[in-house]
Each structure stands twice: as structure tokens, then as C-alpha cells.
Design an enzyme around this catalytic site. Structure first.
Site, PDB file in Angstrom:
ATOM      1  N   LYS A 195      16.683   3.737  -1.851  1.00  0.00           N
ATOM      2  CA  LYS A 195      17.185   2.400  -1.518  1.00  0.00           C
ATOM      3  C   LYS A 195      17.094   2.196  -0.011  1.00  0.00           C
ATOM      4  O   LYS A 195      17.622   2.986   0.766  1.00  0.00           O
ATOM      5  CB  LYS A 195      18.652   2.222  -1.937  1.00  0.00           C
ATOM      6  CG  LYS A 195      19.105   0.784  -1.771  1.00  0.00           C
ATOM      7  CD  LYS A 195      20.606   0.608  -1.827  1.00  0.00           C
ATOM      8  CE  LYS A 195      21.297   0.890  -0.530  1.00  0.00           C
ATOM      9  NZ  LYS A 195      20.944  -0.039   0.575  1.00  0.00           N
ATOM     10  N   GLU A 271      22.846  13.037   6.814  1.00  0.00           N
ATOM     11  CA  GLU A 271      22.465  12.954   8.240  1.00  0.00           C
ATOM     12  C   GLU A 271      23.244  11.770   8.798  1.00  0.00           C
ATOM     13  O   GLU A 271      22.919  10.619   8.505  1.00  0.00           O
ATOM     14  CB  GLU A 271      20.946  12.762   8.327  1.00  0.00           C
ATOM     15  CG  GLU A 271      20.376  13.248   9.634  1.00  0.00           C
ATOM     16  CD  GLU A 271      20.326  12.160  10.670  1.00  0.00           C
ATOM     17  OE1 GLU A 271      21.389  11.894  11.299  1.00  0.00           O
ATOM     18  OE2 GLU A 271      19.260  11.559  10.842  1.00  0.00           O
ATOM     19  N   GLU A 402      31.001   6.363  18.000  1.00  0.00           N
ATOM     20  CA  GLU A 402      29.586   5.998  18.022  1.00  0.00           C
ATOM     21  C   GLU A 402      29.467   4.473  18.115  1.00  0.00           C
ATOM     22  O   GLU A 402      30.009   3.747  17.293  1.00  0.00           O
ATOM     23  CB  GLU A 402      28.907   6.487  16.735  1.00  0.00           C
ATOM     24  CG  GLU A 402      27.418   6.255  16.760  1.00  0.00           C
ATOM     25  CD  GLU A 402      26.717   6.809  15.538  1.00  0.00           C
ATOM     26  OE1 GLU A 402      27.247   6.657  14.420  1.00  0.00           O
ATOM     27  OE2 GLU A 402      25.634   7.384  15.696  1.00  0.00           O
TER      28      GLU A 402
HETATM   29  P1  ADP Z   1      25.086   0.999   8.936  1.00  0.00           P
HETATM   30  O1  ADP Z   1      26.488   0.523   9.073  1.00  0.00           O
HETATM   31  O2  ADP Z   1      24.530   1.457  10.178  1.00  0.00           O
HETATM   32  O3  ADP Z   1      24.226   0.082   8.135  1.00  0.00           O
HETATM   33  P2  ADP Z   1      25.753   2.495   6.697  1.00  0.00           P
HETATM   34  O4  ADP Z   1      26.195   3.902   6.628  1.00  0.00           O
HETATM   35  O5  ADP Z   1      26.726   1.432   6.388  1.00  0.00           O
HETATM   36  O6  ADP Z   1      25.166   2.316   8.111  1.00  0.00           O
HETATM   37  O7  ADP Z   1      24.488   2.243   5.780  1.00  0.00           O
HETATM   38  C1  ADP Z   1      23.472   3.194   5.570  1.00  0.00           C
HETATM   39  C2  ADP Z   1      22.936   3.015   4.176  1.00  0.00           C
HETATM   40  O8  ADP Z   1      23.989   3.283   3.256  1.00  0.00           O
HETATM   41  C3  ADP Z   1      22.448   1.624   3.849  1.00  0.00           C
HETATM   42  O9  ADP Z   1      21.300   1.711   3.016  1.00  0.00           O
HETATM   43  C4  ADP Z   1      23.625   1.020   3.094  1.00  0.00           C
HETATM   44  O10 ADP Z   1      23.238  -0.002   2.202  1.00  0.00           O
HETATM   45  C5  ADP Z   1      24.106   2.227   2.332  1.00  0.00           C
HETATM   46  N1  ADP Z   1      25.511   2.150   1.879  1.00  0.00           N
HETATM   47  C6  ADP Z   1      26.541   1.466   2.442  1.00  0.00           C
HETATM   48  N2  ADP Z   1      27.679   1.625   1.733  1.00  0.00           N
HETATM   49  C7  ADP Z   1      27.371   2.445   0.696  1.00  0.00           C
HETATM   50  C8  ADP Z   1      28.114   2.992  -0.392  1.00  0.00           C
HETATM   51  N3  ADP Z   1      29.413   2.733  -0.559  1.00  0.00           N
HETATM   52  N4  ADP Z   1      27.467   3.801  -1.266  1.00  0.00           N
HETATM   53  C9  ADP Z   1      26.168   4.086  -1.112  1.00  0.00           C
HETATM   54  N5  ADP Z   1      25.404   3.590  -0.114  1.00  0.00           N
HETATM   55  C10 ADP Z   1      25.986   2.787   0.790  1.00  0.00           C
END
Ligand code: ADP
Length: 499
Positions: A195, A271, A402
Site C-alpha cells: 500500500k 523502519e 521528529e
Molecule cells: P506520515 O504521517 O508521515 O504519513 P504515517 O506513519 O502516518 O506517516 O504513514 C506511513 C504509512 O502508514 C502510510 O502509508 C499510511 O497510510 C500508513 N498508515 C497510517 N495509519 C495506519 C494504520 N493505522 N495502520 C496501517 N497503516 C497506517
């Protein structure tokens, strides 16, 4: 968008550099582009202008199920399971060649969607080619061991693929984060459902088309555009996904770990974030160190998990370094990522822009000295001027959290011991860097800094052969290098009774 909104599966896009191409918009499942089950779509915004440039199909949990079934069928029944390791490697090499042929298109899409300057986007595509070629070479060199125990038995181990791997990636390096995971997973014989981040879906969809062209069997690589709370969460808790590789924030990393624990105890690698120290000792080559410090924080508009956001300078050279660094940072040219003169593009989204600006306000209110920047550039898009805070103390939030933008905190240190103490005063542990001409000092830092990477007289020294990953709350598991193969295989032990 309303569920009934019709959207084709691809569309002609014209980019600001004049490039015209056909952009896939569908979900890439079982070797084809399809609409989502719920017929949802979402908008794609160009961060340089803040304007909506199109829509893509959105995956929900139902699409994750379909993609996982396709990936599972490919893993167990299809031509994938019968394919030799050498042929798998060959597919990766072929995909690398296709990336090379499509370099300009891929880099243009990346600049357009993410906002990174075109030359840096090209660098990302080069890195991806490197990952594919490195792991393409590994594919037929992954093997177990014969283990001697007693004359009456013959024992050996096999390094087997794990199965269907889920991958969830962020928006800062959309294509690079995609291929840093796909290449080793495929080399090891896994299948996958990836995804992308909802803010940057375009380059991975174009890469999916190249996977089709390279000849990966249907179902081996599935790429979904969608949101974290729906499609991402469905991947993290899926009962048929055997491993999740996640790159993103520490907050979401915890949720992934929890979902894995509460579902099928899938293996995970994380990561996550960082607050990496960049240390300049008094015996350093100051001119070169300042160049590295500048690149370490401002590369990719500061949107790097490895960003060197805490800068520690030995007291006797502090004033000189701060002046030189300010001058260097002020030479950064903000502008349209396609403009050759630009060296910094916008932040990826309005939400990120607001987040970074709120940290700048916080820094001011905490009493740090704003040396340069701290404000918006231009009147459209999400540009933030390179921002340097000095006189920052360890307890300030801008020193601990961060920010993920072009903002850094500078502070002084007394001696090596003091610098190591300050460098390690963080819950994170992704990267670190030290500038010194002394080999002994370099070795002392490299032994004592608690981080997955220690860069001496350089920064962001990435190479497909060098493992990268975190200590502490920066996560676990390693990307790149042979180490990544360990994350995508499991060991089977076979014992034969010969007596
Ligand atoms: P950022 O805030 O920098 O976008 P995130 O950690 O929120 O970083 O997002 C990184 C990835 O994780 C994105 O692909 C986001 O859609 C996904 N993501 C966000 N929330 C969830 C969740 N609860 N479960 C799985 N994936 C998630």
C-alpha cells in the site's frame, strides 16, 4: 468522492516539464489494473501549487482481501512457486532495465506528486535500479547450511520465503520505499501486497505497469492506493499476510505491532522515525562538514527519516560553524521542482506544512534562537524556508521530537564524552554522523553512538549493500544489504535419521 463517481483506469497526464504520459489510476491486483470494490476514489494534490491534479482508485479492506488471495494463490499454486531462483533474479534485472528506460517519466511523476526537485527524483530512480540489480544478483545465492551433529544423522537448513508479505510505505520517497521492499522480498521468493501513501500514489502505479511489462506472474506483486486507517489497517491485521514491512512514523509503527500481535503474530519489520545527531568536532574539515550538515538536514525538504536534525558543534568552533552553515543554508534555492535552479521543493502536503510551521512556533516559544528561515516561501504551494535554531537545549521539544521538515537545532558540546552523551540522549536511534580527522575519535564515536548507522565524514551514505535500520524507537529489522534477506526468509531445519 461519492461511490458512484466514474473514473477510468488510466488517464493522460501532462506534467509541468511538458512530458505527456498515460498514468495508471486503478488498483494493481493479480496482474491488472482494476477499480476498488467500493468504487471509491481520492484526489491527488500537486504540493507545488496546492491544486488537485487528478484522482486515483481507492483500496478498502475488501480490495486488500482480493489482493491477498491473489498473492497467496501465486505463492502456493502458480508459476511463481515453480520458478527457479535464477529466473526470479532475472525478472528483477529486467525491471531495473525498464526503470532505466523510463527514468525521465518516473522522475517527473515523482517530482510532480511529491514535490522533490527533479534531480533528486532522478537520484531516487537510480537508487531503485541499484536495489533491483543488487537483489537480482542475490536471488540464486540464498541458501541454507549443512550442520554436522552425529554420524547417524544428516541435518540441513533451508532459507524459505515467508509467504504473502504486506508492505506499507510513506510519502517521502514513494518509489524508493516501494522498491527497497519489493526487491529483497521477490529475490527471496515471496509474493506481496503493497500500500502506497495516500499523498503520493502515482509513481508506484507507473512502476506496477513496468512490473506487468517485465513479466512477473499475476498476483506476485500487488500495489494498492489507499488510506492507512482502512487499507493499511487491513494489511496489518490480515490473517493470511505472514509478514509486514512498514516504513513510517513511530506512532503508526506501534499500531502495526499491536495489530500483528492481535491477529496472526505475523513477522514485522519497522523502519520508523529518527532524530539523528550530526556531530562536528574541532579537528574537522569545517567546509566539508558544513556541506554534509546542510545536505543531512535539508535534502528532500527535510523529509527524511534519517535527517540529521540535531547538530552538535564543539564549543571552540561553534560560532564559525553556525555562520558558515547559515550562509550555506541561505544559498538553497526554493522553487518549482522542475526548475533546474531549484534545490528545494515544497513540503508534501498542507498538513505537513502546518505541522512543520507549528514546530517552528514551538521552537520560538521554547526560547531557541531563530537564526534563519522560519517562514513560508512564495504564495502558493507548501514551501518552507530552511530554518536553523541555535542555542537549543536538550529539554526542548524541537531537540527531542521528529519534525520531518527543513528545520534543525544546533547546540554546543565540550568534548567527545559530552557529544556521545548528547548524541545518545534520544529515544530514537536511526542514524548519526561525526566529522573528525582523528581515526581514534571516529572509532570511539562509532563504538558508542547508539544508532543503526554511523556516518564518518559523510552523511546519508546509502548503498544497496549496506544495511539500514533502527536502534531503540526507530524500529527493528534492516533494509538493504544481505541483512534484508533475513527479514524476508525463514529457516527450516531438516534432520534425517541415518542410523
Ligand atoms: P506520515 O504521517 O508521515 O504519513 P504515517 O506513519 O502516518 O506517516 O504513514 C506511513 C504509512 O502508514 C502510510 O502509508 C499510511 O497510510 C500508513 N498508515 C497510517 N495509519 C495506519 C494504520 N493505522 N495502520 C496501517 N497503516 C497506517
Amino acid at each position: 468522492m461519492p461511490a458512484s463517481a466514474p473514473l477510468s483506469l488510466s488517464q493522460k497526464f501532462k506534467l509541468p516539464n511538458g512530458l505527456e504520459y498515460e498514468q495508471p489510476l486503478g488498483l494493481f491486483i493479480n496482474g491488472e489494473f482494476v477499480p476498488g470494490k467500493e468504487r471509491k476514489t481520492f484526489e491527488v494534490v500537486n504540493p507545488t501549487t496546492g491544486k488537485v491534479v487528478g484522482e486515483v482508485h481507492e483500496a478498502t479492506a475488501a480490495d486488500v482481501d482480493i489482493a491477498v488471495d491473489a498473492a497467496e494463490a501465486a505463492f502456493y499454486d502458480g508459476s511463481w512457486s515453480r520458478m527457479s531462483s535464477g529466473e526470479r533474479g532475472h525478472l528483477l534485472l529486467k525491471l531495473a532495465d525498464l526503470l532505466e528506460e523510463n527514468m525521465t517519466t518516473l522522475a517527473s511523476i515523482e517530482s510532480f506528486d511529491n514535490g522533490k526537485v527533479f534531480q533528486q527524483a532522478k537520484g531516487d530512480v537510480y537508487s531503485c535500479m541499484g536495489f533491483l540489480r543488487y537483489y537480482g544478483g542475490w536471488a540464486d545465492k540464498i541458501h541454507g547450511k549443512v550442520i554436522e551433529t552425529s554420524p547417524g544423522s544428516f541435518n540441513f537448513t533451508k532459507q524459505e520465503p515467508i509467504g504473502v508479505c504486506g508492505m506499507i510505505i510513506p510519502w517521502n520517497f514513494p518509489l524508493l520505499n516501494c522498491l527497497i521492499k519489493i526487491a529483497p522480498a521477490i529475490a527471496c521468493g515471496n509474493t506481496l501486497v503493497l500500500k502506497t501513501a495516500d499523498r503520493t500514489p502515482l509513481s508506484a502505479l507507473y512502476a506496477a505497469r513496468l512490473c506487468q511489462e517485465a513479466g512477473f506472474p499475476p498476483g506476485v506483486i500487488n500495489i494498492l492506493s489507499g488510506f492507512g486507517k482502512t487499507a493499511g489497517a487491513a494489511i496489518a491485521s490480515h490473517m493470511k499476510i505472514q509478514k509486514v514491512s512498514f516504513t513510517g512514523s513511530t506512532v503508526v509503527g506501534r499500531q502495526i505491532m499491536k495489530a500483528a500481535a492481535e491477529s496472526n503474530l505475523k513477522k514485522i519489520s519497522l523502519e520508523l522515525g529518527g532524530k539523528s545527531p550530526h556531530i562536528i568536532c574541532k579537528d574537522a574539515d569545517i567546509g566539508r562538514a558544513v556541506e554534509w550538515v546542510n545536505a543531512g538536514i535539508f535534502y528532500n525538504s527535510g523529509q527524511c527519516c534519517s535527517a540529521g536534525s540535531r547538530i552538535y558543534v564543539q564549543a571552540s568552533i561553534y560560532d564559525k560553524v553556525v555562520e558558515a552553515f547559515k550562509k550555506r543554508a541561505q544559498a538553497i534555492v526554493l522553487g518549482n521542482p522542475f526548475d533546474e535552479a531549484s534545490s528545494q521543493g515544497p513540503q508534501v502536503s498542507e498538513a505537513q506544512y502546518n505541522r512543520v510551521m507549528s514546530y517552528i512556533e514551538l521552537g520560538k516559544s521554547e526560547g531557541a534562537r531563530l537564526e534563519i528561515g522560519g517562514e513560508r516561501h512564495g504564495s502558493e504551494g507548501y514551501f518552507i524556508k530552511p530554518t536553523v535554531f541555535s542555542n537549543v537545549t536538550e529539554d526542548m521539544r524541537i531537540m527531542q521530537e521528529e519534525i520531518f521538515g527543513p528545520v534543525c537545532a544546533i547546540s554546543k558540546f565540550k568534548d567527545v564524552e559530552d557529544a556521545i552523551g548528547k548524541g545518545n540522549a534520544t529515544k530514537y536511534g536511526l542514524a548519526s554522523a561525526v566529522h573528525t580527522r582523528s581515526l581514534n575519535t571516529a572509532m570511539e564515536f562509532s563504538n558508542k553512538l547508539r544508532a543503526g548507522s554511523v556516518w564518518i565524514n559523510c552523511y546519508n551514505a546509502f548503498n544497496p549493500a549496506l544495511p539500514f535500520g533502527g536502534y531503540g524507537e526507530s524500529g527493528f529489522g534492516r533494509e538493504l544489504g544481505k541483512a534484508s534477506l533475513d527479514d524476508y526468509t525463514q529457516t527450516k531445519t531438516v534432520s534425517i535419521n541415518l542410523s
